[in-house]
Motif scaffolding. Structure first.
Motif, short mmCIF file in Angstrom:
data_model
loop_
_atom_site.label_atom_id
_atom_site.label_comp_id
_atom_site.label_asym_id
_atom_site.label_seq_id
_atom_site.Cartn_x
_atom_site.Cartn_y
_atom_site.Cartn_z
N ASN A 208 48.15 47.02 33.33
CA ASN A 208 47.99 45.61 33.37
C ASN A 208 47.42 45.62 34.71
N LEU A 209 45.92 45.12 34.52
CA LEU A 209 44.96 45.06 35.67
C LEU A 209 45.54 44.02 36.83
N LYS A 210 46.30 43.10 36.43
CA LYS A 210 46.82 42.30 37.43
C LYS A 210 47.56 42.75 38.35
N TYR A 211 48.31 44.11 38.06
CA TYR A 211 49.19 44.68 39.13
C TYR A 211 48.33 46.08 39.49
N GLY A 243 33.46 49.37 36.40
CA GLY A 243 32.79 48.01 36.14
C GLY A 243 33.76 46.90 36.34
N TRP A 244 34.96 46.97 35.75
CA TRP A 244 35.92 45.68 36.18
C TRP A 244 36.07 45.46 37.63
N ILE A 245 36.26 46.54 38.29
CA ILE A 245 36.73 46.45 39.71
C ILE A 245 35.39 45.70 40.42
N GLN A 246 34.25 46.40 40.01
CA GLN A 246 32.93 45.64 40.82
C GLN A 246 32.55 44.25 40.38
N ARG A 247 33.26 43.85 39.37
CA ARG A 247 33.01 42.29 39.00
C ARG A 247 34.23 41.41 39.74
N ARG A 248 35.03 42.00 40.49
CA ARG A 248 35.91 41.11 41.06
C ARG A 248 35.41 40.42 42.46
#
Length: 248
Positions: A208-211, A243-248
């Motif tokens: 869960n990317l939220k955690y 890629g997900w991290i860099q969009r945060r």
């Protein structure tokens, strides 16, 4: 001309959006570009825009919270977001427009055209309330999994991560130290959770990317979850996670 304000905590995203609007949407007049939600709120109050491009996830004030602070907003809103599909589904259900990052030219042009029709104060306020409610409901939704003796129901927002165990999957929850085992392969669990903010980081791990607390790039990579657990990231999944991290 549509008097417009851009609000996003990522300056790179603002630069790209500003450039694309100049190139593809000549009817847009950019009044202000704000990389802090507080500055964006001030710009809205002072400049009285027709249209606001607003990022959802920002520090201190989210896009939804910012909208709730405004009394009877009289402008159209296009939310921009790097959220995963679970949030995008909520946006689609509401009457608000949204753009999923990275923003596509045709979608940007279509959203600007739609936004011109959303200048009714009452309707905009109602849509913000609907959107906030839908996001909350998505996060609190319960999912059913088969277990050894029947079926188990879990609240999506309680799930930290899932680990493969052959034909079984161990599900780790926030409030429990020991995992709960369901009689379903991780691939099938992933299919049930794919519309939420979960990502496969390894053949054996779905998180869960939220955690997600930390990502260590050394070796193949490891993530640290909210409960302190360190999980490996496979080489084939590393770029997707970055890629997900860099969009945060």
């Amino acid at each position: 001309m549509l008097k417009t304000i851009l609000i996003d905590d990522e300056m790179a995203c603002l630069d790209v959006l500003s450039s694309d609007l100049h190139s593809y949407c000549p009817e847009v007049q950019i009044l202000a570009i704000c990389n802090q939600p507080e500055k964006g709120l001030e710009a809205i109050q002072n400049l009285e825009p027709d249209l606001v491009f607003l990022d959802i996830e920002m520090p201190n004030i989210t896009g939804i919270d910012l909208m709730k602070r405004l009394k009877q907003p009289s402008f159209s809103v296009i939310f921009t977001t790097a959220y995963d599909k679970y949030a995008v589904q909520a946006f689609r259900l509401s009457a608000l427009d949204y753009l999923l990052k990275p923003i596509v030219k045709d979608e940007l042009m279509n959203a600007v055209q739609k936004a011109r029709h959303f200048l009714n104060k009452q309707h905009l306020s109602e849509r913000v309330e609907i959107l906030a409610k839908q996001i909350s409901e998505q996060q609190d939704q319960r999912i059913c999994f088969p277990s050894t003796y029947g079926y188990a129901f879990y609240t999506v927002s309680d799930i930290l991560y899932c680990c493969a165990g052959g034909n079984y999957t161990d599900i780790y929850l926030k409030a429990q130290k020991k995992p709960l085992t369901v009689t379903m392969q991780l691939k099938k669990v992933e299919e049930k959770l794919k519309t939420y903010q979960f990502q496969r980081i390894h053949q054996s791990h779905l998180v869960n990317l939220k955690y997600l607390v930390e990502f260590d790039r050394r070796d193949n990579g490891f993530v640290t979850m909210l409960d302190g657990k360190r999980l490996p990231v496979s080489r084939s999944r590393k770029e997707e996670l970055l890629g997900w991290i860099q969009r945060r």
